[in-house]
Scaffold this motif. Structure first.
Motif, PDB file in Angstrom:
ATOM      1  N   ALA B 368       0.772  -1.265  -0.416  1.00 14.58           N
ATOM      2  CA  ALA B 368      -0.143   0.001  -0.253  1.00 14.58           C
ATOM      3  C   ALA B 368       0.723   1.484   0.040  1.00 14.58           C
ATOM      4  CB  ALA B 368      -0.860  -0.207   1.325  1.00 14.58           C
ATOM      5  N   ASP B 369       2.151   1.500   0.944  1.00 20.14           N
ATOM      6  CA  ASP B 369       2.926   2.267   0.639  1.00 20.14           C
ATOM      7  C   ASP B 369       3.421   2.582  -0.306  1.00 20.14           C
ATOM      8  OD1 ASP B 369       2.576   2.734   3.364  1.00 20.14           O
ATOM      9  OD2 ASP B 369       4.261   1.659   4.102  1.00 20.14           O
ATOM     10  N   GLU B 370       3.886   1.942  -1.403  1.00 18.24           N
ATOM     11  CA  GLU B 370       5.088   1.719  -2.424  1.00 18.24           C
ATOM     12  C   GLU B 370       3.528   2.117  -3.441  1.00 18.24           C
ATOM     13  OE1 GLU B 370       6.880  -1.622  -4.731  1.00 18.24           O
ATOM     14  OE2 GLU B 370       7.703  -1.589  -2.190  1.00 18.24           O
ATOM     15  N   ARG B 371       2.302   1.756  -3.273  1.00 17.94           N
ATOM     16  CA  ARG B 371       0.877   2.327  -4.452  1.00 17.94           C
ATOM     17  C   ARG B 371       1.560   3.991  -4.012  1.00 17.94           C
ATOM     18  NH1 ARG B 371      -3.894   0.727  -3.811  1.00 17.94           N
ATOM     19  NH2 ARG B 371      -3.546   0.066  -1.877  1.00 17.94           N
ATOM     20  N   ALA B 372       1.073   4.366  -2.854  1.00 14.31           N
ATOM     21  CA  ALA B 372       1.070   5.058  -2.460  1.00 14.31           C
ATOM     22  C   ALA B 372       1.849   6.020  -2.657  1.00 14.31           C
ATOM     23  CB  ALA B 372       0.520   5.698  -0.837  1.00 14.31           C
ATOM     24  N   VAL B 373       3.169   5.598  -2.458  1.00 14.63           N
ATOM     25  CA  VAL B 373       4.452   6.749  -2.928  1.00 14.63           C
ATOM     26  C   VAL B 373       4.275   7.152  -4.294  1.00 14.63           C
ATOM     27  CG1 VAL B 373       7.121   6.468  -2.889  1.00 14.63           C
ATOM     28  CG2 VAL B 373       5.494   6.132  -0.829  1.00 14.63           C
ATOM     29  N   ARG B 374       4.349   6.486  -5.170  1.00 12.29           N
ATOM     30  CA  ARG B 374       4.172   5.817  -6.884  1.00 12.29           C
ATOM     31  C   ARG B 374       2.995   7.196  -7.250  1.00 12.29           C
ATOM     32  NH1 ARG B 374       3.478   0.889  -8.429  1.00 12.29           N
ATOM     33  NH2 ARG B 374       4.616  -0.112  -6.742  1.00 12.29           N
ATOM     34  N   ALA B 375       1.956   6.645  -6.644  1.00 12.51           N
ATOM     35  CA  ALA B 375       0.682   7.878  -7.400  1.00 12.51           C
ATOM     36  C   ALA B 375       1.263   9.341  -6.294  1.00 12.51           C
ATOM     37  CB  ALA B 375      -0.313   7.330  -6.677  1.00 12.51           C
ATOM     38  N   LEU B 376       1.699   9.769  -5.522  1.00 12.30           N
ATOM     39  CA  LEU B 376       1.860  10.740  -4.913  1.00 12.30           C
ATOM     40  C   LEU B 376       3.196  11.313  -5.792  1.00 12.30           C
ATOM     41  CD1 LEU B 376       2.262  10.437  -1.116  1.00 12.30           C
ATOM     42  CD2 LEU B 376       0.100  11.534  -2.399  1.00 12.30           C
ATOM     43  N   ALA B 377       4.190  10.019  -6.072  1.00  4.56           N
ATOM     44  CA  ALA B 377       5.094  11.025  -7.158  1.00  4.56           C
ATOM     45  C   ALA B 377       5.004  11.324  -8.283  1.00  4.56           C
ATOM     46  CB  ALA B 377       6.223   9.366  -7.448  1.00  4.56           C
ATOM     47  N   ARG B 378       3.925  10.759  -8.651  1.00  2.18           N
ATOM     48  CA  ARG B 378       2.845  11.023 -10.191  1.00  2.18           C
ATOM     49  C   ARG B 378       2.229  12.537  -9.715  1.00  2.18           C
ATOM     50  NH1 ARG B 378       0.916   6.501 -11.399  1.00  2.18           N
ATOM     51  NH2 ARG B 378      -1.467   6.967 -10.436  1.00  2.18           N
ATOM     52  N   VAL B 379       2.053  12.866  -9.261  1.00  7.09           N
ATOM     53  CA  VAL B 379       1.010  13.974  -8.906  1.00  7.09           C
ATOM     54  C   VAL B 379       2.115  15.200  -8.328  1.00  7.09           C
ATOM     55  CG1 VAL B 379       0.228  15.560  -6.986  1.00  7.09           C
ATOM     56  CG2 VAL B 379      -0.419  13.721  -7.484  1.00  7.09           C
ATOM     57  N   VAL B 380       3.523  14.883  -7.599  1.00  8.09           N
ATOM     58  CA  VAL B 380       4.760  15.835  -7.249  1.00  8.09           C
ATOM     59  C   VAL B 380       5.024  16.125  -9.452  1.00  8.09           C
ATOM     60  CG1 VAL B 380       7.161  16.102  -7.162  1.00  8.09           C
ATOM     61  CG2 VAL B 380       5.402  15.232  -5.195  1.00  8.09           C
ATOM     62  N   GLY B 381       5.576  15.035 -10.009  1.00  8.29           N
ATOM     63  CA  GLY B 381       5.818  15.457 -11.377  1.00  8.29           C
ATOM     64  C   GLY B 381       4.833  16.568 -12.161  1.00  8.29           C
ATOM     65  N   LEU B 382       3.495  16.451 -11.735  1.00  9.85           N
ATOM     66  CA  LEU B 382       2.254  17.191 -12.824  1.00  9.85           C
ATOM     67  C   LEU B 382       1.825  18.167 -11.569  1.00  9.85           C
ATOM     68  CD1 LEU B 382      -0.649  15.485 -11.923  1.00  9.85           C
ATOM     69  CD2 LEU B 382      -0.467  16.534 -14.445  1.00  9.85           C
ATOM     70  N   LEU B 383       2.772  18.953 -10.549  1.00 11.33           N
ATOM     71  CA  LEU B 383       2.459  20.072  -9.515  1.00 11.33           C
ATOM     72  C   LEU B 383       3.274  20.458  -9.404  1.00 11.33           C
ATOM     73  CD1 LEU B 383      -0.214  19.147  -7.843  1.00 11.33           C
ATOM     74  CD2 LEU B 383      -0.286  20.248  -9.652  1.00 11.33           C
TER      75      LEU B 383
END
Lengths: 240, 534
Positions: B368-383
């Motif tokens: 769950a942590d890995e999934r979350a961190v990947r999604a958050l990294a995508r958001v960092v890439g967006l914003l």
């Protein structure tokens, strides 16, 4: 305390003693609860996310994955924290998008695991949809409070994505926030709430006694009501 | 440290001071500040003179300098305005390396042959940069600061200390870089955690740190510590085993149809940066210098070199690419290509073995942590960097102070193990408001007026006593409510020994007749709604 970093004066007695440990996670009340907490990472196959025992009258099955929850009016943020506390404590991640006012100390007191709470700022409102879509699936709980009205197509797309990936979209509404084009699967509101504690200059805020009403669609169609302390004197949502 | 096998290349660093402000067209004697994530990121000379400093909150800065103009940070504008500077410097040397908008560097060996001496090189560089700034910003701007030294790190520090113009430039003579660096505080290494430990060990200057034996440093601080020590000793920061990157590490994307707007290429650029980062990671490498290349429909070739002292993580790479595209596509006509881009290439120009000190966006504990961190990294890439933040316990007397938000960078593993709840032995904060804490802590507290039964403003005297019981609460842009119950006041006097950070305020809990409980704060004679018990 050696050299204090400043000093405060004329504090009532209960402030200076109870203020020693301002943020405290509630102690697990039973062995089963403790075991549930110790386990990290809920299996992806699980259909629901756990909620704290105070909310079991309102959500007997827990928080269904893929559903949407609407919170509006006073107490919306306290309800949001109460909803996500147990899930984050058992390994789920939560994100709060573009809601910089959310009280983090209150979140910690309510039992939210802050190590798994991401606070996402939104410099450009046009990116709201893309950001929420990116979070759905990766995180179990997404708290949103859009500042612009959400288009019906976007709402449908996000809801479908959340259903498919099993994330719960928690919509925080309010007077200054635009309405959503559709109604959520579950809606929680405070029917009447009374703050207890302060009198004319004496005491302090101790707790809020509130009746919470849960309405919704489908299996939530039957209205449920429960009186809660939201929060109680430790900042925890609990039963009176 | 004696293994200086290669001589450190002599480098000239050009810094445009207060670039976030200059890029927004602020002149130096105008009090202004730029906010990023709610904190002061840069302040003009006039604002600094009034006591505004980086890292302050908006309210604090406005308290110091009431007339200050508050601007939001615009990284796109910074990149757009700086690209002409980098392009103009190519008249002097083709090897310009940009480290971020507002600062770039180049080796002096080549241009020296052309221009004769370092003095004339400084004159020429200053002329070129000032001419571009005059054209792009107007006749009033803070100009540039120049520094020459052995090695980029020393040159950067020299430029940071330099005054305006050629006369103010600092030239550290050849071989003197270690002596120039020795008295500098360890904080300039840009690694706050390391600097904190070093200071507590009694090693306050770069000289003291450089004098340690390499073995001890590697043993205690690992590869990152070794790189920092090399910088402190005036050597190149990258460990010696730098490899020439194999040519097939370059990644490219064809753009069809050709693009001329950043919003249409941004997504492809981000994916490309992530691909490069993943490719390098797969080979156990990390990149410290990257060349961003673009080809246009008319066959023009554009290239710009970006470099960082540390290694470039996935989001840092994506930022560089975005800034560069912003500079080319939305810059002024001289640097803007005449046609749309058809191909974008990233060439990792300088790679180092990945030593694991920047642990990419992985390393979560559970699935769950890995999934979350990947999604958050995508958001960092967006914003962009700094948009996703995690709470960290800090302690304080007010709900807004107790937890701070730290940006999620590449180091998610660290962030997750970080202390987000107070330790058991945490020091008590006398005067802290006890739980329950307010569920809404206002970032921008609304001004309010607390009135007594005769409509006079309620005041608090020096002993913390209210002048009269409050009866009415009037909130700007929020109407008027009657006070049903109230508690307090609780005064706090913090850091009374420090004239700059001294804060004195009074807190009052008020329950209004609409059922809403609020936390009011009286500071400098003004009431504000600091938080709502939502």
């Amino acid at each position: 305390m050696g050299l204090p970093d400043g000093h405060a004066s004329t504090l009532p007695d209960d402030l200076s003693t109870e203020g020693q440990a301002p943020v405290q996670r509630p102690r697990p009340r039973s062995l089963a609860e403790a075991a549930r907490r110790a386990r990290t990472g809920a299996p992806a196959g699980e259909r629901t996310l756990p909620v704290s025992s105070a909310l079991t009258d309102l959500l007997p099955d827990g928080l269904r994955r893929g559903s949407s929850v609407g919170l509006a009016g006073p107490g919306a943020r306290s309800l949001a924290l109460a909803l996500i506390a147990e899930a984050t404590a058992t390994g789920s991640w939560a994100a709060v998008v573009d809601e910089p006012d959310l009280g983090l100390a209150a979140a910690a007191e309510a039992g939210v695991a802050l190590a798994r709470l991401a606070v996402v700022g939104l410099p450009d409102q046009r990116q709201w949809g893309a950001v929420v879509a990116a979070l759905i699936g990766g995180l179990d709980l997404i708290l949103v409070a859009p500042r612009r009205s959400v288009r019906a197509a976007d709402a449908r797309r996000l809801a479908a994505r959340a259903r498919e990936r099993g994330s719960v979209l928690i919509r925080i509404g309010g007077a200054a926030r635009p309405a959503w084009p559709d109604s959520p699967d579950l809606e929680l509101t405070l029917a009447d709430a009374i703050w207890e504690g302060p009198e004319d200059g004496y005491g302090r805020l101790r707790c809020r006694r509130a009746e919470v009403v849960a309405t919704g669609r489908g299996r939530n169609a039957r209205e449920r009501r429960a009186v809660l302390l939201l929060p109680d004197v430790r900042g925890v949502p609990s039963l009176p | 440290m004696s293994d200086s096998s290669d001589p450190v290349p002599r480098t000239l660093v050009v810094r445009c001071p207060d670039w976030p402000l200059t890029a927004l067209g602020v002149v130096p004697d105008e009090p202004a500040l730029v906010l990023a994530a709610g904190r002061v990121a840069a302040a003009s000379e006039a604002a600094r003179a009034a006591g505004v400093a980086r890292g302050q909150r908006r309210r604090e800065a406005q308290g110091r300098c009431p007339g200050v103009v508050v601007l939001e940070r615009d990284e796109a504008a910074e990149a757009r305005r700086f690209e002409p500077v980098a392009a103009a410097l190519e008249d002097i040397t083709p090897w310009v390396e940009v480290s971020r908008p507002g600062a770039c560097a180049f080796g002096v060996r080549g241009p020296l042959r052309l221009l004769g001496g370092e003095a004339s090189l400084l004159v020429r560089t200053a002329e070129v940069v000032e001419a571009v700034l005059d054209a792009a910003i107007g006749s009033v701007h803070p100009g540039c600061r120049l520094g020459i030294a052995d090695g980029r790190f020393a040159a950067d520090l020299a430029a940071r200390e330099a005054a305006a113009g050629v006369a103010g430039s600092i030239v550290v003579p050849g071989g003197d870089s270690p002596a120039f660096l020795a008295p500098q505080p360890v904080g300039v290494l840009g690694r706050p955690d390391l600097a904190d430990v070093l200071v507590r060990l009694g090693l306050a200057t770069l000289g003291a740190f450089a004098a340690l034996s390499v073995g001890d440093v590697v043993g205690r601080f690992g590869a990152e510590g070794q790189a920092a020590q090399r910088l402190a000793a005036g050597l190149d920061g990258i460990p010696p085993q730098v490899r020439r990157p194999p040519p097939d590490l370059a990644v490219a994307v064809d753009l069809d149809p050709p693009v001329d707007r950043i919003d249409r290429v941004a997504f492809a650029a981000r994916a490309l940066a992530e691909q490069l980062h993943d490719d390098l990671r797969g080979r156990g490498l990390a990149c410290t210098r990257v060349v961003v290349e673009a080809e246009t429909e008319h066959g023009e070739r554009l290239a710009r070199c970006w470099r960082d002292e540390g290694v470039l993580g996935a989001s840092a790479l994506a930022d560089r690419v975005r800034w560069q595209l912003e500079g080319w596509l939305h810059g002024p006509p001289p640097v803007r290509p005449t046609a749309g881009l058809v191909r974008l290439t990233l060439v990792p120009d300088e790679v180092v073995p990945a030593t694991g000190h920047q642990a990419g966006f992985w390393g979560g504990a559970s699935a769950a942590d890995e999934r979350a961190v990947r999604a958050l990294a995508r958001v960092v890439g967006l914003l962009g960097e700094g948009s996703v933040r995690l709470p960290e316990w800090r302690g304080g007397r007010d709900p807004s102070d107790q937890l701070v938000l730290v940006p999620l960078t590449g180091r998610v593993g660290e962030a997750m193990s970080g202390a987000s709840t107070p330790q058991a032995d945490v020091q008590p904060w006398p005067g802290v408001l006890p739980p329950p804490s307010p569920a809404a802590v206002h970032v921008d507290p609304a001004p309010a007026a607390l009135l007594d039964d005769r409509g006079r403003l309620v005041r608090v005297d020096g002993r913390g006593v209210l002048s009269a019981p409050p009866v009415t609460l009037r909130i700007r842009q929020g109407g008027q409510v009657s006070v049903a119950a109230w508690a307090g006041p609780w005064p706090v006097d913090e850091r009374w020994w420090d004239p700059l950070r001294h804060r004195r305020r009074v807190r009052l809990q008020v329950v209004a007749d609409d059922g809403v409980a609020r936390l009011l704060m009286l500071e400098a004679g003004r009431w504000r709604v600091a938080a709502t018990y939502d």
